[in-house]
Design an enzyme around this catalytic site. Sequence first.
Site, PDB file in Angstrom:
ATOM      1  N   SER A 178       0.858  -1.195   0.000  1.00 41.73           N
ATOM      2  CA  SER A 178       0.000   0.000   0.000  1.00 41.73           C
ATOM      3  C   SER A 178       0.886   1.234   0.000  1.00 41.73           C
ATOM      4  CB  SER A 178      -0.886   0.012   1.247  1.00 41.73           C
ATOM      5  OG  SER A 178      -1.334   1.338   1.485  1.00 41.73           O
ATOM      6  N   HIS A 231      -1.104  -1.285  -4.436  1.00 43.79           N
ATOM      7  CA  HIS A 231      -2.367  -0.974  -3.752  1.00 43.79           C
ATOM      8  C   HIS A 231      -2.477   0.526  -3.511  1.00 43.79           C
ATOM      9  CE1 HIS A 231      -5.813  -2.125  -1.178  1.00 43.79           C
ATOM     10  NE2 HIS A 231      -5.398  -1.170  -0.354  1.00 43.79           N
ATOM     11  N   ASP A 264      -4.823   3.525  -1.949  1.00 41.89           N
ATOM     12  CA  ASP A 264      -5.913   3.835  -1.020  1.00 41.89           C
ATOM     13  C   ASP A 264      -6.478   5.217  -1.304  1.00 41.89           C
ATOM     14  OD1 ASP A 264      -5.995   1.498   0.750  1.00 41.89           O
ATOM     15  OD2 ASP A 264      -3.935   2.070   1.242  1.00 41.89           O
ATOM     16  N   MET A 275      -9.166   7.888  -0.254  1.00 41.72           N
ATOM     17  CA  MET A 275     -10.033   8.256   0.874  1.00 41.72           C
ATOM     18  C   MET A 275     -10.569   9.662   0.665  1.00 41.72           C
ATOM     19  SD  MET A 275      -7.703   6.879   4.013  1.00 41.72           S
ATOM     20  CE  MET A 275      -6.762   5.343   3.888  1.00 41.72           C
ATOM     21  N   HIS A 331      -8.365   0.823  -4.033  1.00 40.09           N
ATOM     22  CA  HIS A 331      -9.264   0.582  -2.897  1.00 40.09           C
ATOM     23  C   HIS A 331      -9.972   1.892  -2.575  1.00 40.09           C
ATOM     24  CE1 HIS A 331      -9.390  -0.410   1.750  1.00 40.09           C
ATOM     25  NE2 HIS A 331     -10.600  -0.266   1.225  1.00 40.09           N
ATOM     26  N   MET A 381     -12.317   4.228  -0.507  1.00 43.35           N
ATOM     27  CA  MET A 381     -12.940   4.435   0.816  1.00 43.35           C
ATOM     28  C   MET A 381     -13.629   5.791   0.732  1.00 43.35           C
ATOM     29  SD  MET A 381      -9.730   3.003   2.995  1.00 43.35           S
ATOM     30  CE  MET A 381      -8.702   2.990   1.530  1.00 43.35           C
ATOM     31  N   MET A 420     -11.119  -6.195   5.410  1.00 47.21           N
ATOM     32  CA  MET A 420     -10.332  -5.263   6.215  1.00 47.21           C
ATOM     33  C   MET A 420      -9.966  -5.930   7.533  1.00 47.21           C
ATOM     34  SD  MET A 420      -9.939  -2.640   4.342  1.00 47.21           S
ATOM     35  CE  MET A 420      -8.914  -1.781   5.543  1.00 47.21           C
ATOM     36  N   ASP A 474      -6.388  -6.699   4.148  1.00 48.44           N
ATOM     37  CA  ASP A 474      -5.742  -5.374   4.185  1.00 48.44           C
ATOM     38  C   ASP A 474      -5.734  -4.829   5.609  1.00 48.44           C
ATOM     39  OD1 ASP A 474      -4.884  -2.771   3.727  1.00 48.44           O
ATOM     40  OD2 ASP A 474      -6.577  -2.219   2.440  1.00 48.44           O
ATOM     41  N   SER A 532       2.834  -0.369   6.100  1.00 46.63           N
ATOM     42  CA  SER A 532       3.951  -0.046   6.993  1.00 46.63           C
ATOM     43  C   SER A 532       4.955  -1.196   7.076  1.00 46.63           C
ATOM     44  CB  SER A 532       3.434   0.334   8.381  1.00 46.63           C
ATOM     45  OG  SER A 532       2.515  -0.616   8.839  1.00 46.63           O
TER      46      SER A 532
END
Length: 214
Positions: free
Chosen positions: A6, A31, A33, A35, A64, A66, A135, A173, A196
């Site tokens: 990610s 990946h 993210d 948001m 992904h 969100m 998740m 994830d 991370s």
Amino acid sequence: MLVAPSILSADFGKLADEVEAICNSGCDLVHVDVMDGHFVPNLTIGPVVVSAVAKVATKPLDIHLMVENNSFFVDLFASLNPRYISFHIEEEKHPHRLIEKIRSLGIKPAIVLNPHTPPEAIEFLISELDMILLMSVNPGFGGQKFIPSVIEKAKRLKSLIEKYNPNCLIEVDGGVNDKNISLLKEAGVDIVVAGSYVFNHTKGYEYAISSLKR
Ligand code: DX5
Ligand code: ZN
């Protein structure tokens, strides 16, 4: 096990280099993210930045969402030719319609389940999906602690997948690391997202990614 780092945990000051580095370190997907500050209490990147990522990525994008307005965001990212677009079932009134739309754009549709959402919630959509993302943290931030109940959920989902659509993949994830990876593998998970763990690993990206594949 396939690994999708990610980029949320990457150094955004040198994002292109970071994307190139993970693609050269054995990852399978990139990946991304997205948001919106509404569905989750964080705001990340839009199509301008993701198109810069797509330009340098040599592995397919796994987007992904969100966000609150899924269909609008699908339109924003469709031209970047991602392999997957996943959306949260908790935020979609017409998931079947949205799945058809994503597929009509030549993208593989996927649904995401938050930690509280049972796999049975999407039982009658499994036959339409290429991937289901579970998740294992509350969506919104990298670096959170893995929620162990996802293991039982993955096992239950796996038996539904065997019944309705054995080709559908399971992705997990959040909080994935070298401690929980074997439990995930045993539960039938096909792809892990790792932010991370990969980007902060002291031995580098290649070592981190291969330690999840072993
Ligand atoms: C959380 C995101 C994840 C996150 C994973 O909302 O969907 O992709 O970046 O980060 P780690 O692996 O650090 O939990
Ligand atoms: Zn994610």
